[in-house]
Design an enzyme around this catalytic site. Structure first.
Site, PDB file in Angstrom:
ATOM      1  N   GLU A   1       4.684   1.626   0.777  1.00  0.00           N
ATOM      2  CA  GLU A   1       5.856   2.569   0.164  1.00  0.00           C
ATOM      3  C   GLU A   1       5.121   2.864  -1.197  1.00  0.00           C
ATOM      4  O   GLU A   1       4.549   1.996  -1.740  1.00  0.00           O
ATOM      5  CB  GLU A   1       6.983   1.689  -0.181  1.00  0.00           C
TER       6      GLU A   1
ATOM      7  N   GLN B   1      -3.519   4.050   4.488  1.00  0.00           N
ATOM      8  CA  GLN B   1      -4.363   3.111   3.962  1.00  0.00           C
ATOM      9  C   GLN B   1      -3.699   1.740   4.525  1.00  0.00           C
ATOM     10  O   GLN B   1      -4.450   0.956   4.826  1.00  0.00           O
ATOM     11  CB  GLN B   1      -3.604   2.959   2.535  1.00  0.00           C
TER      12      GLN B   1
ATOM     13  N   VAL C   1       0.787  -1.273   0.059  1.00  0.00           N
ATOM     14  CA  VAL C   1      -0.047   0.138   0.012  1.00  0.00           C
ATOM     15  C   VAL C   1       0.836   1.137   0.109  1.00  0.00           C
ATOM     16  O   VAL C   1       2.016   1.041   0.330  1.00  0.00           O
ATOM     17  CB  VAL C   1      -0.880  -0.098   1.190  1.00  0.00           C
ATOM     18  N   SER C   2       0.284   2.477  -0.434  1.00  0.00           N
ATOM     19  CA  SER C   2       1.061   3.410  -0.573  1.00  0.00           C
ATOM     20  C   SER C   2       1.314   4.532   0.440  1.00  0.00           C
ATOM     21  O   SER C   2       2.366   5.232   0.669  1.00  0.00           O
ATOM     22  CB  SER C   2       0.662   4.383  -1.743  1.00  0.00           C
ATOM     23  N   THR C   3       0.525   4.423   1.600  1.00  0.00           N
ATOM     24  CA  THR C   3       0.387   5.285   2.677  1.00  0.00           C
ATOM     25  C   THR C   3       0.298   4.523   4.089  1.00  0.00           C
ATOM     26  O   THR C   3      -0.407   3.567   3.917  1.00  0.00           O
ATOM     27  CB  THR C   3      -0.462   6.346   2.476  1.00  0.00           C
TER      28      THR C   3
END
Length: 226
Positions: free
Chosen positions: A48, A15, A10-12
């Site tokens: 990341e 999330q 996941v990006s954040t």
């Protein structure tokens, strides 16, 4: 039955905490495993951006695949393919993989994606050079008028940040390899040289991507235990 190591990204942090996207990825991988009668032996979660090539959890997942002789399983191919260096890491990792959304994707598919990404990077570079040449032809003054002296402070700062980032990556790699070293100790590999040999036999890559030497094992232990 195939042993599977699951990798989710996941990006954040938001999330990750909310489960947005993560639960869907986990459900897809678990459904694939259940449908094929496979066994999930480990799972790794990366928080990341897809633009970053430095993926500690991906490296750990690949190491786990080698340890368990497992297949890396991802829910969607784009969890890996947005960065050419990440693609190269997978291609050179010597690990089989499967993407649930593209179950027939293989090393050829990854090779093609890497080639496309490399081509796009070259095209961007060419367009940038052409734009700079056109600006220079129009009389636009390029570069810093104060010369290299004006960049000295920035270079020093960049060098300091680069050194700190290198140390952080080395610490992360040492922390990732420590559980494997402890397992080797438990099986009777009590010397540094024996550990290096065992890591090479298992195909675990050294920090520089090559083979392990006793001094590298010693440094990894020192970093992990510091």
């Amino acid at each position: 039955m195939v042993a599977i190591v699951a990798y989710y990204r996941v990006s954040t942090d938001k999330q990750n905490r909310s489960g947005l996207g993560l639960e869907a990825q986990r459900a897809a991988v678990e459904g694939y495993a259940l449908g094929g009668g496979h066994r999930i032996v480990a799972e790794y979660v990366e928080v990341e951006s897809g633009k970053r090539a430095d993926r500690p959890q991906l490296a750990a997942a690949l190491a786990a695949c080698r340890l368990h002789r497992a297949t890396l399983c991802i829910a969607k191919l784009d969890r890996l393919s947005r960065d050419v260096l990440t693609i190269a890491t997978l291609m050179n990792g010597g690990v089989d993989f499967v993407a649930v959304d593209m179950p027939h994707a293989n090393r050829l598919t990854i090779h093609l994606l890497a080639a496309i990404a490399e081509h796009e990077r070259e095209m961007i570079s060419q367009r940038t050079k052409a734009a700079l040449a056109a600006a220079k032809a129009r009389g636009v003054r390029l570069g810093n008028p104060n010369g290299a002296a004006a960049l000295l402070t920035g270079c020093r700062e960049a060098a300091a940040k680069g050194g700190a980032a290198s140390r952080q990556r080395a610490d992360q790699r040492a922390a990732q390899i420590l559980p494997l070293l402890r397992q080797l100790e438990a099986t009777g590999c009590n010397s540094i040289r024996a550990m290096a040999t065992a890591l090479n036999v298992q195909g675990v890559p050294a920090p520089n991507g090559g083979v392990w030497y006793p001094e590298q094992v010693r440094r990894a232990l020192r970093r992990a235990e510091a």
